[in-house]
Structures are given as structure tokens and as C-alpha cells.
Design a protein around this motif. Structure first.
Motif, short mmCIF file in Angstrom:
data_model
loop_
_atom_site.label_atom_id
_atom_site.label_comp_id
_atom_site.label_asym_id
_atom_site.label_seq_id
_atom_site.Cartn_x
_atom_site.Cartn_y
_atom_site.Cartn_z
N VAL A 172 0.82 -1.21 0.00
CA VAL A 172 0.00 0.00 0.00
C VAL A 172 0.86 1.26 0.00
CG1 VAL A 172 -0.18 0.14 2.51
CG2 VAL A 172 -2.00 1.09 1.09
N THR A 173 2.08 1.19 0.52
CA THR A 173 2.95 2.36 0.55
C THR A 173 3.45 2.75 -0.85
OG1 THR A 173 4.89 0.97 0.98
CG2 THR A 173 3.72 1.87 2.89
N LYS A 174 3.25 1.86 -1.84
CA LYS A 174 3.67 2.15 -3.22
C LYS A 174 2.49 2.49 -4.12
CE LYS A 174 7.83 -0.71 -3.05
NZ LYS A 174 8.58 -1.84 -3.66
N TYR A 175 1.29 2.49 -3.57
CA TYR A 175 0.11 2.76 -4.39
C TYR A 175 0.11 4.21 -4.89
CZ TYR A 175 -2.28 -1.60 -3.10
OH TYR A 175 -2.62 -2.91 -2.95
N PRO A 176 -0.27 4.43 -6.16
CA PRO A 176 -0.52 5.79 -6.63
C PRO A 176 -1.93 6.23 -6.25
CG PRO A 176 -0.80 4.25 -8.43
CD PRO A 176 -0.37 3.45 -7.24
N VAL A 177 -2.27 7.46 -6.59
CA VAL A 177 -3.58 8.00 -6.24
C VAL A 177 -4.71 7.22 -6.88
CG1 VAL A 177 -5.06 10.05 -6.43
CG2 VAL A 177 -2.66 10.31 -5.87
N SER A 178 -4.52 6.76 -8.11
CA SER A 178 -5.58 6.03 -8.82
C SER A 178 -6.02 4.79 -8.08
CB SER A 178 -5.11 5.68 -10.23
OG SER A 178 -3.92 4.89 -10.19
N ILE A 179 -5.08 4.10 -7.43
CA ILE A 179 -5.42 2.90 -6.65
C ILE A 179 -5.96 3.30 -5.28
CG2 ILE A 179 -4.54 0.74 -5.69
CD1 ILE A 179 -4.61 0.78 -8.68
N ALA A 180 -5.40 4.34 -4.70
CA ALA A 180 -5.84 4.77 -3.37
C ALA A 180 -7.31 5.19 -3.36
CB ALA A 180 -4.96 5.92 -2.87
N LEU A 181 -7.75 5.83 -4.43
CA LEU A 181 -9.16 6.25 -4.49
C LEU A 181 -10.09 5.05 -4.47
CD1 LEU A 181 -8.94 9.14 -7.13
CD2 LEU A 181 -9.29 9.36 -4.67
N LYS A 182 -9.66 3.95 -5.08
CA LYS A 182 -10.48 2.73 -5.09
C LYS A 182 -10.66 2.19 -3.67
CE LYS A 182 -12.37 -1.14 -6.55
NZ LYS A 182 -12.43 -1.81 -5.23
N MET A 183 -9.71 2.45 -2.79
CA MET A 183 -9.77 1.93 -1.43
C MET A 183 -10.89 2.57 -0.61
SD MET A 183 -5.65 1.76 -0.72
CE MET A 183 -5.80 1.08 0.93
N PHE A 184 -11.40 3.71 -1.06
CA PHE A 184 -12.55 4.31 -0.36
C PHE A 184 -13.79 3.43 -0.49
CE2 PHE A 184 -10.26 8.44 -0.60
CZ PHE A 184 -10.46 8.85 0.70
N SER A 185 -13.90 2.72 -1.62
CA SER A 185 -15.07 1.90 -1.89
C SER A 185 -14.84 0.50 -1.35
CB SER A 185 -15.36 1.87 -3.40
OG SER A 185 -16.50 1.11 -3.68
N ASP A 186 -15.08 0.32 -0.08
CA ASP A 186 -14.89 -0.97 0.59
C ASP A 186 -16.25 -1.60 0.84
OD1 ASP A 186 -14.20 -3.15 2.05
OD2 ASP A 186 -13.04 -2.08 3.57
N PRO A 187 -16.53 -2.77 0.24
CA PRO A 187 -17.85 -3.39 0.44
C PRO A 187 -18.10 -3.83 1.88
CG PRO A 187 -16.35 -4.89 -0.71
CD PRO A 187 -15.67 -3.56 -0.65
N ASN A 188 -17.04 -3.94 2.67
CA ASN A 188 -17.20 -4.37 4.07
C ASN A 188 -17.28 -3.21 5.05
OD1 ASN A 188 -16.99 -7.13 3.32
ND2 ASN A 188 -14.76 -6.93 3.22
N ALA A 189 -17.32 -1.99 4.52
CA ALA A 189 -17.38 -0.81 5.40
C ALA A 189 -18.26 0.25 4.75
CB ALA A 189 -15.98 -0.26 5.65
N ILE A 190 -18.59 1.27 5.53
CA ILE A 190 -19.38 2.38 5.03
C ILE A 190 -18.48 3.33 4.24
CG2 ILE A 190 -20.84 4.35 5.65
CD1 ILE A 190 -21.67 2.81 8.15
N THR A 191 -18.84 3.63 3.01
CA THR A 191 -18.03 4.50 2.16
C THR A 191 -18.20 5.95 2.58
OG1 THR A 191 -18.27 2.98 0.29
CG2 THR A 191 -17.58 5.24 -0.21
N ASN A 192 -17.08 6.61 2.79
CA ASN A 192 -17.08 8.04 3.10
C ASN A 192 -17.05 8.81 1.77
OD1 ASN A 192 -16.69 10.66 3.99
ND2 ASN A 192 -15.16 10.10 5.54
N TRP A 193 -18.24 9.06 1.23
CA TRP A 193 -18.33 9.69 -0.09
C TRP A 193 -17.75 11.09 -0.11
CZ3 TRP A 193 -19.26 6.52 -3.90
CH2 TRP A 193 -20.03 5.37 -3.68
N GLY A 194 -17.96 11.83 0.95
CA GLY A 194 -17.43 13.19 1.00
C GLY A 194 -15.92 13.21 0.91
#
Length: 281
Positions: free
Chosen positions: A225-247
Motif C-alpha cells: 500500500v505504501t507504493k500505491y498511486p492516487v488512482s489505486i488509493a481512491l479505489k480503497m474508499f469503496s470498501d464493500p465491508n465498510a461504510i463509504t465516506n463519499w465526501g
């Protein structure tokens, strides 16, 4: 009602600006909706209204914290490293290729140039599996190498643009430089490269934009995860096992597109010149 010529021209001008303004608003609406969503609460971020009831600037602070102790500063730094390195390499290697195809003579020159242009027809998706097998055998999976190096290789489109541009540079400049004792490398760096400024900026903008937005390549090869770019990091917001913080997700998405917007604003003049002067209608 009879209108004078000046009245007709004024009416046409008004209609033109109304249509263009409406089309502009239509095109910008998704961006405006995203910016508005970044200032709403997470529960109201997906609402259709553009104006938030209360400005939630804390979404930017919460989003910037990132995930698992890794902030978005790390993700942005990785994206700048990947996109910046790929852009510099692409500019240098593509300009070298263009110089070779225009200022040197070798056996099968036209044939190899045609082969290079023909590779445009090869879909990048069919190279995914062979590339992954090759990079995995080399032990590169998990590092930045398989993400950056393929993007540094000359793209046929950029090479073609530069070839058209170099052909417009008088060969008399090369001959004069050779008389003064300049080598091929000297001609390239002192004569050709400085005159390629518009098309170099054009290739640089496109390469940076494509590398910055690339999602599939980092997803395949980066495992930490320390090597992830922004494009991958944004995908991490959408976690099916947690509530997505859309804001927070909208806030970081807005910040992620700012570099490309700023880059285009500052270099759009060179972008237009690079395409116009390279023989592309």
C-alpha cells in the motif's frame, strides 16, 4: 419583422454564446457535482443539489489521512514519481527514435518505420499476460519497475508526431554543424532537441496524463500500500465491508485531477503548436 444586417449579426452572436455557454455548463456539471459532493456530509454527498447545506471542509482532512497509517501525501508522491519518470523517459526516447528515423540512414528504414506505426493497431490488453509472466520471472512484481519502464518506451503516436516535426527542420543546420565538427549526438542535443519544444510538451502532457490516470498497471504489479498511486488509493474508499465516506472520496478525487488541469492550463499553447506544426490536421 425585418432586421438590419448588424442586428442579425448581433442576434447570431447572442445565440452562439448562449449555446456554447449551455454546452459548457453541461460538460462541467459532473465536475461541479463532484466538488459540491466533497463539501457535503457523507450521507448527502450523492444528492443532486449542487449547493451544500453546510460546508464540510473536514472531508479534505479526513480523506488526506488515507488508510492504515498511509496518508494521501504518500499516494500523491508515488503518482508524481511514476508519471514524472515515465514522462521524462518517454520524451527522451521518443525524440531519439524520431531523430534516428529522420536524420540517419539504415537498411529497412521505411520498413521499420511502418512496423512501428502498425503497432498502434495492437491492443494493449493482449500484452498484459505476457508482460506479467516476463516481469514475474525477472522478479519485478511488487516494484515500480514494471509500472514505469513500459511507459518510458516510445509510443508510436509520439514518435510519429516528432518525426513530422523533425522533417520540418532544415537539414542545412545539420550540415553546418557537421562542418563545425559536431557529432550526431551534438546535432541532436544542440539543434534538433531545442527546436522540438512544442511537440515535446505535447508528448509530455499526454504521457503524464495517461500515467497519472493509469489504474490497471499499478493494480497488477504493486502489492504494498505504501507504493500505491492516487488512482489505486481512491479505489480503497469503496470498501464493500465498510461504510463509504463519499465526501472524503470526492475531496481526494478533486485533488487528484488538479495536477492535470494545472498542467494543461500552463502548457495548452504548446499543446496546440505541437499538433499544428507536426503536419496533423
Amino acid at each position: 419583422m425585418n432586421l438590419t444586417f448588424s442586428q442579425k449579426e448581433k442576434l447570431k452572436n447572442i445565440l452562439f454564446h448562449v449555446l456554447v455557454g449551455g454546452f459548457c455548463i453541461f460538460m462541467l456539471y459532473p465536475l461541479l457535482w463532484m466538488v459540491a459532493g466533497s463539501l457535503k456530509t457523507s450521507g448527502n454527498a450523492l444528492s443532486a443539489t449542487l449547493w451544500p447545506e453546510a460546508m464540510q471542509f473536514r472531508n479534505y482532512l479526513e480523506g488526506w489521512k488515507g488508510f492504515g497509517g498511509v496518508s494521501f501525501l504518500t499516494f500523491f508522491r508515488n503518482s508524481f514519481f511514476i508519471a514524472g519518470t515515465a514522462t521524462i523517459g518517454q520524451i527522451l526516447l521518443a525524440s531519439f527514435s524520431a531523430f534516428g528515423f529522420t536524420r540517419t540512414r539504415f537498411i529497412g528504414q521505411k520498413f521499420w518505420f511502418a512496423i512501428m506505426i502498425a503497432t498502434v493497431l495492437v491492443p494493449g490488453q493482449i500484452l498484459r499476460i505476457p508482460q506479467y509472466i516476463m516481469f514475474n520471472q525477472w522478479g519485478w512484481v511488487g516494484s515500480f519497475l514494471p509500472v514505469i519502464l513500459p511507459q518510458m518506451l516510445p509510443v508510436p503516436f509520439f514518435t510519429f508526431l516528432m518525426v513530422q516535426f523533425v522533417r520540418g527542420i532544415p537539414t542545412e543546420l545539420d550540415e553546418a554543424a557537421e562542418i563545425d565538427g559536431c557529432s550526431k549526438f551534438g546535432i541532436f542535443f544542440k539543434i534538433i532537441l531545442p527546436n522540438l519544444k512544442p511537440v515535446l510538451v505535447t508528448a509530455g502532457i499526454f504521457r503524464f496524463y495517461w500515467s497519472w490516470n493509469d489504474f490497471m498497471t499499478p493494480l497488477l504489479y504493486l502489492q504494498n500500500v505504501t507504493k500505491y498511486p492516487v488512482s489505486i488509493a481512491l479505489k480503497m474508499f469503496s470498501d464493500p465491508n465498510a461504510i463509504t465516506n463519499w465526501g472524503a472520496m470526492f475531496a481526494m478525487t478533486f485533488l487528484s485531477i488538479l495536477p492535470t488541469i494545472i498542467l494543461f492550463i500552463f502548457f495548452q499553447r504548446y499543446l496546440i503548436d505541437g499538433v499544428a506544426f507536426s503536419g496533423i490536421d
